[in-house]
Design an enzyme around this catalytic site. Structure first.
Site, mmCIF file in Angstrom:
data_model
loop_
_atom_site.group_PDB
_atom_site.id
_atom_site.type_symbol
_atom_site.label_atom_id
_atom_site.label_comp_id
_atom_site.label_asym_id
_atom_site.label_seq_id
_atom_site.Cartn_x
_atom_site.Cartn_y
_atom_site.Cartn_z
ATOM 1 N N TYR A 33 0.835 -1.206 0.000
ATOM 2 C CA TYR A 33 0.000 0.000 0.000
ATOM 3 C C TYR A 33 0.863 1.246 0.000
ATOM 4 C CZ TYR A 33 0.918 0.882 4.986
ATOM 5 O OH TYR A 33 1.526 1.158 6.177
ATOM 6 N N ARG A 52 8.135 3.855 -5.056
ATOM 7 C CA ARG A 52 8.206 2.875 -3.968
ATOM 8 C C ARG A 52 7.179 1.768 -4.164
ATOM 9 N NH1 ARG A 52 7.654 5.096 2.049
ATOM 10 N NH2 ARG A 52 5.476 5.340 1.429
ATOM 11 N N ARG A 100 -8.254 -20.234 -1.288
ATOM 12 C CA ARG A 100 -7.212 -20.039 -0.282
ATOM 13 C C ARG A 100 -6.159 -21.129 -0.317
ATOM 14 N NH1 ARG A 100 -5.473 -20.850 4.797
ATOM 15 N NH2 ARG A 100 -4.728 -19.008 5.917
ATOM 16 N N HIS A 102 -1.671 -21.138 0.585
ATOM 17 C CA HIS A 102 -0.530 -20.250 0.851
ATOM 18 C C HIS A 102 0.231 -19.925 -0.428
ATOM 19 C CE1 HIS A 102 -1.489 -21.152 4.950
ATOM 20 N NE2 HIS A 102 -0.486 -20.426 5.406
ATOM 21 N N LYS A 148 6.557 -1.945 2.034
ATOM 22 C CA LYS A 148 5.370 -1.373 2.696
ATOM 23 C C LYS A 148 4.175 -2.294 2.466
ATOM 24 C CE LYS A 148 3.147 3.191 3.200
ATOM 25 N NZ LYS A 148 3.303 3.412 4.635
ATOM 26 N N GLU A 181 12.671 2.296 13.767
ATOM 27 C CA GLU A 181 11.773 3.360 13.305
ATOM 28 C C GLU A 181 10.561 3.355 14.217
ATOM 29 O OE1 GLU A 181 10.194 2.556 9.358
ATOM 30 O OE2 GLU A 181 10.096 0.409 9.761
ATOM 31 N N LEU A 205 11.514 1.263 6.790
ATOM 32 C CA LEU A 205 10.812 1.654 5.575
ATOM 33 C C LEU A 205 11.463 2.919 5.002
ATOM 34 C CD1 LEU A 205 8.157 0.900 3.945
ATOM 35 C CD2 LEU A 205 7.317 3.050 4.878
HETATM 36 C C1 LIG Z 1 6.722 1.740 9.500
HETATM 37 C C2 LIG Z 1 6.756 3.061 8.807
HETATM 38 N N1 LIG Z 1 7.918 3.735 8.758
HETATM 39 C C3 LIG Z 1 8.004 4.940 8.143
HETATM 40 C C4 LIG Z 1 6.892 5.529 7.558
HETATM 41 C C5 LIG Z 1 7.027 6.864 6.879
HETATM 42 O O1 LIG Z 1 6.929 6.728 5.484
HETATM 43 P P1 LIG Z 1 6.437 7.931 4.588
HETATM 44 O O2 LIG Z 1 7.332 9.087 4.908
HETATM 45 O O3 LIG Z 1 6.622 7.456 3.195
HETATM 46 O O4 LIG Z 1 5.011 8.199 4.944
HETATM 47 C C6 LIG Z 1 5.672 4.854 7.574
HETATM 48 C C7 LIG Z 1 4.498 5.457 6.947
HETATM 49 O O5 LIG Z 1 3.388 5.045 7.103
HETATM 50 C C8 LIG Z 1 5.601 3.594 8.202
HETATM 51 O O6 LIG Z 1 4.443 2.914 8.249
#
Ligand SMILES: Cc1ncc(COP(=O)(O)O)c(C=O)c1O
Length: 288
Positions: A33, A52, A100, A102, A148, A181, A205
């Site tokens: 997403y 991304r 369904r 895996h 993501k 993070e 991320l």
């Molecule tokens: C785990 C995580 N880290 C960092 C970010 C920040 O990413 P962005 O700056 O692209 O929104 C997000 C955004 O939702 C996130 O879910």
């Protein structure tokens, strides 16, 4: 706002928007997403998000549902139909629907869904002046946090733990005691005038706002180091902050209840916030 959603080629009222119960997004979180800021009716940093998304689809072997140009047009059309000014565009691509199992069959058709919901970016100005609290929690996520995906259970529980503790965000801490993070933000500290953020490994991320803030720091002649930092280093730092699409620079003034610096937002965070608002104004014309 009318609240219209896009699902697989159709624009429908949000309340009627649905996917099949056997969609692999629902069954396995087999989906990726993006969340994109809409300011003044315009998309912020679209290229960063589209790039991304394409990379993440490639990493998981999910076919691209449409070209990047078509995706951009579809997103902008949905924003216009919703008459959205300040909002968040949510894009989700799942591997598609199948009985369904895996393992997945080759040649599956991905599901593409988009929603738009109003979002008050101006609230961040007051929060930037006050700062927010974070708590630290063990990082229980899978090994590919650079992708993501909607597999966010560990992030959800971490955020809930933060809320339970009266904090805005949870910082995810590895076994080596370094901060990866936040549950939905990137993490930063300022130590000795240097802006420090964890490097882009599989634990982090690559935030679109993270890249924008590094660029802003360079413009402000603030040195940036992409290196791990431990919780103890963050507690002793001059400043700390978090960033994301929905949180364009928010100073962190408490970590696990202890003040960062003097417990108020610091000057580097303030300068970075100013530079990010400028960047937003240049791209979209929006001023909070
Ligand atoms: C785990 C995580 N880290 C960092 C970010 C920040 O990413 P962005 O700056 O692209 O929104 C997000 C955004 O939702 C996130 O879910």
């Amino acid at each position: 706002m009318p609240r219209l959603a896009y699902v697989d080629g159709r624009v429908v009222p949000l309340a009627a928007a649905a996917v099949n119960v056997e969609d692999r997004g629902l069954q396995f979180a087999d989906s990726v997403y993006e969340v994109v800021a809409v300011l003044n009716g315009r998309l912020l940093d679209w290229n960063g998000h589209a790039t991304r998304l394409a990379r993440n689809l490639g990493e998981l072997g999910i076919p691209v549902p449409m070209t990047e140009a078509a995706l951009g047009l579809t997103a902008r059309r949905l924003i216009a139909l919703n008459r959205a000014r300040e909002a968040l565009l949510y894009i989700q691509v799942t591997r598609g629907t199948a009985r369904r199992d895996h393992a997945f069959a080759a040649g599956m058709r991905p599901t593409l869904a988009m929603t738009v919901r109003p979002f008050d970016f101006a609230q961040r100005v007051a929060q930037q002046a006050k700062g927010v609290a974070v708590v630290t929690v063990p990082d229980d996520r899978w090994g590919r946090c650079d992708i993501k995906t909607t597999g966010l259970l560990a992030n959800v529980l971490a955020k809930q733990a933060a809320r339970g503790a009266g904090a805005f965000e949870a910082w995810l801490v590895g076994r080596d005691d370094t901060v990866a993070e936040g549950a939905s933000t990137n993490a930063w500290i300022v130590a000795g005038g240097v802006l420090v953020t964890p490097p882009l490994t599989s634990r982090v991320l690559p935030g679109v706002m993270r890249a924008a803030v590094i660029e802003a720091a360079e413009g402000l002649q603030v040195r940036v180091e992409e290196r791990p930092f431990a919780v103890a280093e963050a507690r002793a730092a001059d400043e700390a902050l978090i960033t994301s699409t929905t949180v364009p620079v928010l100073p962190v003034v408490r970590i696990d209840g202890a003040p960062v610096g003097d417990g108020t937002p610091g000057p580097v965070a303030a300068r970075l916030a100013g530079a990010v608002w400028d960047r937003i104004a240049v791209q979209t014309g929006y001023c909070p």
